[in-house]
Design an enzyme around this catalytic site. Structure first.
Site, PDB file in Angstrom:
ATOM      1  N   THR A  30      -0.311   1.091   6.903  1.00 16.43           N
ATOM      2  CA  THR A  30      -0.282  -0.295   6.055  1.00 16.43           C
ATOM      3  C   THR A  30      -0.127  -1.175   6.867  1.00 16.43           C
ATOM      4  OG1 THR A  30       1.309  -1.137   4.681  1.00 16.43           O
ATOM      5  CG2 THR A  30       2.319   0.625   5.728  1.00 16.43           C
ATOM      6  N   ASP A  85      -8.312  -1.223   5.386  1.00 15.06           N
ATOM      7  CA  ASP A  85      -8.521  -0.016   6.121  1.00 15.06           C
ATOM      8  C   ASP A  85      -8.164   1.212   5.364  1.00 15.06           C
ATOM      9  OD1 ASP A  85      -6.004  -1.384   5.939  1.00 15.06           O
ATOM     10  OD2 ASP A  85      -5.130   0.467   7.208  1.00 15.06           O
ATOM     11  N   THR A 134       0.893  -1.128  -0.010  1.00 15.45           N
ATOM     12  CA  THR A 134      -0.060  -0.042   0.115  1.00 15.45           C
ATOM     13  C   THR A 134       0.769   1.348   0.078  1.00 15.45           C
ATOM     14  OG1 THR A 134      -1.704  -1.173   1.238  1.00 15.45           O
ATOM     15  CG2 THR A 134      -1.398   1.277   1.797  1.00 15.45           C
TER      16      THR A 134
END
Ligand code: ASP
Length: 309
Positions: A227, A207, A176
């Site tokens: 992350t 998330d 991410t």
């Protein structure tokens, strides 16, 4: 002029040290350096923290090295579903998108949700309609094709497994991406973008697009981009938890970030990391994994580009 600073990450799911070659390491660091400079230049020119984090994340989305934008992993259907969010710590305005496909820069779509709609979070088909109305670049599936990602997916495609960047052997490219920044006016912002996890299905959302879980910004406390294993970061409301520790327990940015990553997330068996800034330009980048692609730069001239501990 106040101190300003920026920090970026390319995910806590780094290659295990043994699999990292010097050449690959140089490629990752170069991509981090380019994104860092782009964001830093915005701040140096007097631009806003929101612009800086968007520019930096766009740059990370455009490289195939990280799991966001162009480098997004494959879903169980062989497609790419991306999530992104952005938050302005000055106004507490925020925008987020989830389950979008083909969008070249999901972070900019999230920005438009924040700036051009009444809403905070758009998902799936509706988010795609909004993207088209606002003339976002839509790429063909071939733009997102990457041999390494494809092989990762092939390896687990017919199983019930999904591959979290942080829990399995790291034999590919993961991560991410995110950015946090503090501008010359002491305003802070955070942005996060991801392709999620390989072989994900059922419209799984992590998330990263959730305000408070993977991304949060508030001038009074901090700007945070996370992350890690998204399910745990959602349950731990991680980004907001760092802010809460600062607000209610008067903890410093460093202590609050560390308490969340090295204690609270671990207590619920989550793994990952985060980057954070406060309105004084302080930076924290804790992680509880083997590494986290990360970089930071301050107006005082301190620069960090690192992968492992
Ligand atoms: N947090 C992301 C998600 O769960 C994954 C990652 O950070 O690599 O979607």
């Amino acid at each position: 002029m106040k101190n300003f600073s920026i920090a970026i990450h390319g995910g806590a799911g780094t290659l295990v040290k043994g699999l990292m070659t010097q050449e690959l390491e140089a490629q990752y660091k170069k991509a981090l350096q380019i994104a860092l400079n782009k964001g830093y230049d915005v701040l140096n020119d007097g631009g806003t923290a929101v612009d800086a984090v968007e520019v930096a994340v766009k740059s990370l989305e455009d490289t195939p090295l990280f799991n966001a934008g162009k480098g997004s992993v494959f879903t169980a259907e062989g497609t790419h579903e991306m999530d992104a969010s952005i938050m302005d710590g000055n106004t507490l305005n925020a925008g987020a998108v989830s389950l979008v496909t083909g969008i070249k820069n999901p972070v900019s779509l999230a920005r438009d949700v924040m700036d051009k709609s009444y809403h905070v979070f758009l998902a799936g088909e509706g988010a795609m309609q909004f993207a088209k109305q606002n003339n976002h670049e839509i790429e063909a599936p071939s733009y997102f094709y990457d041999e390494v990602r494809y092989q990762q997916w092939q390896g687990i495609k017919d199983s019930e497994n999904f591959q979290l960047d942080h829990s399995v052997k790291k034999d590919g490219k993961f991560g991410t991406v995110g950015a946090v920044a503090c501008d010359q006016n002491g305003n802070i912002a955070a942005a996060t973008s991801t392709g999620g996890m390989t072989n994900k299905k059922w419209g799984r959302v992590g998330d990263s697009p959730m305000i408070g879980a993977g991304n949060y910004a508030n001038n009074e406390t901090c700007a945070v981009s996370c992350t890690g294993s998204g399910e745990f970061f959602i349950r731990g409301v991680v980004a907001y938890d760092v802010s809460c520790l600062m607000e209610h327990k008067d903890m410093s940015l460093k202590d609050a970030s560390s308490e969340v990553i090295h204690k609270r997330v671990l207590d619920i068996k989550g793994d990952g990391g985060l980057i954070a800034v406060d309105s004084k330009g302080n930076i924290a980048m804790p992680f509880n994994t083997e590494g986290m692609y990360r970089a930071s730069k301050t107006s005082e001239g301190k620069e960090v580009i690192a992968i492992y501990k």
